[in-house]
Every structure is written in C-alpha cells, then in structure tokens.
Design a protein around this motif. Structure first.
Motif, mmCIF file in Angstrom:
data_model
loop_
_atom_site.group_PDB
_atom_site.id
_atom_site.type_symbol
_atom_site.label_atom_id
_atom_site.label_comp_id
_atom_site.label_asym_id
_atom_site.label_seq_id
_atom_site.Cartn_x
_atom_site.Cartn_y
_atom_site.Cartn_z
ATOM 1 N N TYR A 230 0.894 -1.157 0.051
ATOM 2 C CA TYR A 230 0.012 0.076 -0.115
ATOM 3 C C TYR A 230 0.682 1.257 -0.093
ATOM 4 O O TYR A 230 1.993 1.298 0.706
ATOM 5 C CB TYR A 230 -0.721 0.193 1.530
ATOM 6 C CG TYR A 230 -1.876 -1.047 1.200
ATOM 7 C CD1 TYR A 230 -3.192 -0.895 1.015
ATOM 8 C CD2 TYR A 230 -1.343 -2.307 1.957
ATOM 9 C CE1 TYR A 230 -4.001 -1.873 1.315
ATOM 10 C CE2 TYR A 230 -2.239 -3.320 2.212
ATOM 11 C CZ TYR A 230 -3.834 -3.280 1.707
ATOM 12 O OH TYR A 230 -4.667 -4.156 1.830
ATOM 13 N N ASP B 271 -6.744 -6.296 3.562
ATOM 14 C CA ASP B 271 -7.384 -5.179 4.004
ATOM 15 C C ASP B 271 -7.806 -5.234 5.399
ATOM 16 O O ASP B 271 -8.088 -4.232 6.007
ATOM 17 C CB ASP B 271 -8.761 -5.235 3.051
ATOM 18 C CG ASP B 271 -8.394 -4.950 1.466
ATOM 19 O OD1 ASP B 271 -7.433 -4.228 1.480
ATOM 20 O OD2 ASP B 271 -9.170 -5.384 0.635
ATOM 21 N N ALA C 167 -3.680 3.529 0.058
ATOM 22 C CA ALA C 167 -4.269 3.003 -1.043
ATOM 23 C C ALA C 167 -3.202 1.802 -1.650
ATOM 24 O O ALA C 167 -2.040 1.939 -1.436
ATOM 25 C CB ALA C 167 -4.406 3.961 -2.369
ATOM 26 N N ASP D 222 -1.065 0.895 -7.514
ATOM 27 C CA ASP D 222 -1.478 0.891 -8.632
ATOM 28 C C ASP D 222 -0.222 1.253 -9.541
ATOM 29 O O ASP D 222 0.500 2.089 -9.445
ATOM 30 C CB ASP D 222 -2.580 1.535 -8.936
ATOM 31 C CG ASP D 222 -3.233 1.373 -10.133
ATOM 32 O OD1 ASP D 222 -3.070 0.289 -10.662
ATOM 33 O OD2 ASP D 222 -4.022 2.044 -10.625
ATOM 34 N N ALA E 148 -3.422 8.679 -2.037
ATOM 35 C CA ALA E 148 -3.989 7.436 -1.305
ATOM 36 C C ALA E 148 -5.143 7.806 -0.716
ATOM 37 O O ALA E 148 -5.538 9.076 -0.271
ATOM 38 C CB ALA E 148 -2.824 7.106 -0.063
ATOM 39 N N MET E 149 -6.057 6.689 -0.629
ATOM 40 C CA MET E 149 -7.387 7.030 -0.127
ATOM 41 C C MET E 149 -7.279 6.022 1.061
ATOM 42 O O MET E 149 -6.698 5.212 1.296
ATOM 43 C CB MET E 149 -8.529 6.364 -0.872
ATOM 44 C CG MET E 149 -8.537 7.458 -2.406
ATOM 45 S SD MET E 149 -9.595 6.787 -3.460
ATOM 46 C CE MET E 149 -8.750 5.188 -4.075
ATOM 47 N N ALA F 8 -8.024 3.156 3.609
ATOM 48 C CA ALA F 8 -8.301 1.474 3.313
ATOM 49 C C ALA F 8 -9.645 1.324 3.902
ATOM 50 O O ALA F 8 -10.337 2.105 4.502
ATOM 51 C CB ALA F 8 -7.236 0.944 3.990
#
Length: 334
Positions: A8, A146, A162, A165, A297-298, A300
């Motif tokens: 992450y 998660d 996040a 990616d 980042a968002m 989790a």
C-alpha cells in the motif's frame, strides 16, 4: 521471511511517530478466544518476547505483528448437533421445528460446540517503510491484507492507504513478457505461470516446472488467455510469483543474498537483510510496470477495522473462514 507481499502507498498527510504507533497498537492487543467466541485478532510483539514492544524499528524500518485465533467448527459437526436438537423437539412435542426455530437451534448448537472446538492460530508481518511511504502486509489474500490495513487506519488518525497501482497492468505486462519471452531489465522469467480465458468457458492452463519460452504459451495468449500468475526472479536475489492484482506470492531470498549470512542472524539482521532487498525489488517492479498509476492515497476499507478495532470483538464470517482455511504461524519474521 515474507512469503507474500501486498503493498500500500501511505498518503503524505500522516506523520510517522513510533511512540504514537506503539500507543495505538496497545489498544488492540491480541487475546485468545473466549469460550463462545469464534475468532479473535490483535497485535503481538514482533520479537515474540512477552510484554515486548508492539512496534519495532530496525535500520529505520518498522515491523509489526498481527496475530489471530479461530475456532474450528466443521459444518458437518454443527449440522449433526442441530439435527439432534431437532429430533429431541420432535420426540417431545410431536412436531418438526419450523424455519425460524431451526435457525435458533443452529445458533444454540454453535454456542454449545464452540467451547469444545479446536483453535488455529496464525500471524502476519506488517512492514512500514517510512522513507518510501509504503506499508507492506504479508498476507495470502487481499481480504486478509485489507482487514489488517483497515485496523491500522482505524487506530492511527491521519493514516490513509491505497493499494499501489501502476500505469501498466500486471496482466498486460506479463502477457507481453511471455509473448516475447523477454522480461524487463533486472528480471527473469522462471518456470511457472497460469493463464485464464475471459470467455464463458473460463478455461485455465497452468504450467509448473516447465519452460515458458515455447510456441504453445504464445498460442494460448494469442487465443485470448491472459496470465494471472507468473514466476519471476529479480537480480538473482529474490524469486516470487507475480499476480494480476500486483501481489507477490512465494517470495524467497536466493543464495546470492543468503550466502555468507549467519543462519541464525537474529531478528534485527533478518529484518535488515529482507527489507533491504524487498524495498529495492518493489521499487524496480513498479518502474517495470510503467510507474505508479495514481498519486493520491485513499483510506483503506474500514469494514474490517470496525470489528478488528476492539480486542475480542466479533469479526466478519469471511475473515473467520480465511483464518480457518489458511493460517500460517511462523516463529521468525524472515
């Protein structure tokens, strides 16, 4: 060592503080399951020492240890207990229990059996690289990762995560590497992969201990099957299996890293060696996939954290099932 890596990105807003982290983890320590509790999870000292710190700093890298315990209650045993209760009611009253009563009997039977059930324990390593702003979880499934990352988000104000990616999807990159049989610089294709069709038949082809530079593999890709797993090695130092979801499985340090190292180097040496290698691997893998695809980042997912945030709290059935089906309890971090 880490067997699996799910990484992450940590958002810039969080300011790492080891003391604050220790205090936050101390609010959710691991405790064993109560008599009628199906699952429990929380934090334990990474060194395995009783009453030791819950957050360890080694060469600037922070290590945490998540631990869980799950009651093993086979469905067949539960069903037999429910049937016994239903038969007793029928003998005493002359009627069969209805649907609602049957559900109540199942709950009652579960409570009767849980104190007698065996337990499985398992743990997961969590590694925070402050300089790279990454959080890595050693979890075999995304749901487990998660759950753990959400527990941290719940416990640490300002922490947002996040999944890392990339500009090029792992699946597209693996298909190209297999078609051309040429991995990016520093990486090598090994002898294992899985290809799946997107068509209705969902056909799957797996190769194990098999050379992949063959026309047959290219033909499968040309026919529409896409790789979901591919074994790779990096710099002759680390071997792993890359998945379509950017997870690293079967991670292993190779002889080039281990030669000359004390077989029992201790916690600090093991952590320093492994995190040093794996941090470089992750950075080069992201670059091989075109760099990161998103910069913000968002938070989790908080669903797991809501239950994991309290010691001894009930947790979702999916988390309990994952614990029972796939628990790996290692004594050493690497």
């Amino acid at each position: 060592m880490f067997k699996n890596l799910i990484a992450y990105r940590i958002a810039p807003g969080w300011q790492p503080d080891l003391t604050a982290l220790e205090d936050a983890l101390a609010k959710t320590p691991f405790t064993t399951c109560g008599a009628t509790q199906e699952r429990s999870a929380g934090w334990v000292p990474p060194r395995g020492e009783a009453h030791g710190p819950l957050a360890e700093s080694v060469a600037g890298q922070w290590m945490l240890r998540w631990h869980s315990e799950a009651k093993v209650l086979p469905a067949s045993v539960l069903a037999r207990k429910v049937q016994e209760k239903a038969e007793r009611i029928e003998q005493e009253t002359g009627r069969k229990p209805g649907k609602k009563e049957s559900r109540e009997l199942k709950d009652e039977a579960r409570l009767d059996l849980l104190p007698l059930a065996f337990t499985k324990q398992g743990g997961a390593w969590v590694w925070i690289d402050r300089e790279a702003r990454t959080l890595v979880v050693d979890a075999a499934s995304q749901s487990r990762a998660d759950e753990i990352s959400s527990a941290l988000v719940e416990a640490l104000p300002g922490l947002a995560l996040a999944l890392i990616d990339t500009q090029i999807s792992p699946q597209a990159a693996m298909a190209q590497w297999l078609r051309e049989h040429e991995a990016p610089a520093g990486f090598a294709i090994e002898r294992e992969c899985e290809l799946k069709s997107a068509a209705e038949d969902k056909a799957v082809v797996r190769y194990a201990r098999h050379p992949l530079d063959i026309d047959e593999v290219r033909a499968h890709i040309d026919a529409g099957k896409l790789p979901t797993r591919l074994a790779l090695s990096w710099d002759d130092r680390v071997s792993f299996v890359l998945t379509e979801g950017l997870q690293l499985k079967k991670v292993a340090l190779l002889d080039a890293v281990l030669d000359g190292q004390d077989e029992d180097g201790g916690f600090d040496a093991d952590v320093a060696i492994a995190t040093g290698e794996l941090s470089r691997l992750l950075a080069e893998l992201v670059q091989a996939l075109g760099g990161e695809g998103r910069s913000a980042a968002m938070p989790a997912r908080a669903g797991a954290a809501a239950s994991a945030g309290q010691p001894g709290a009930a947790v979702p059935d999916a988390a309990h099932a994952a614990d029972v089906a796939d628990v790996a309890d290692d004594d050493a971090p690497f």
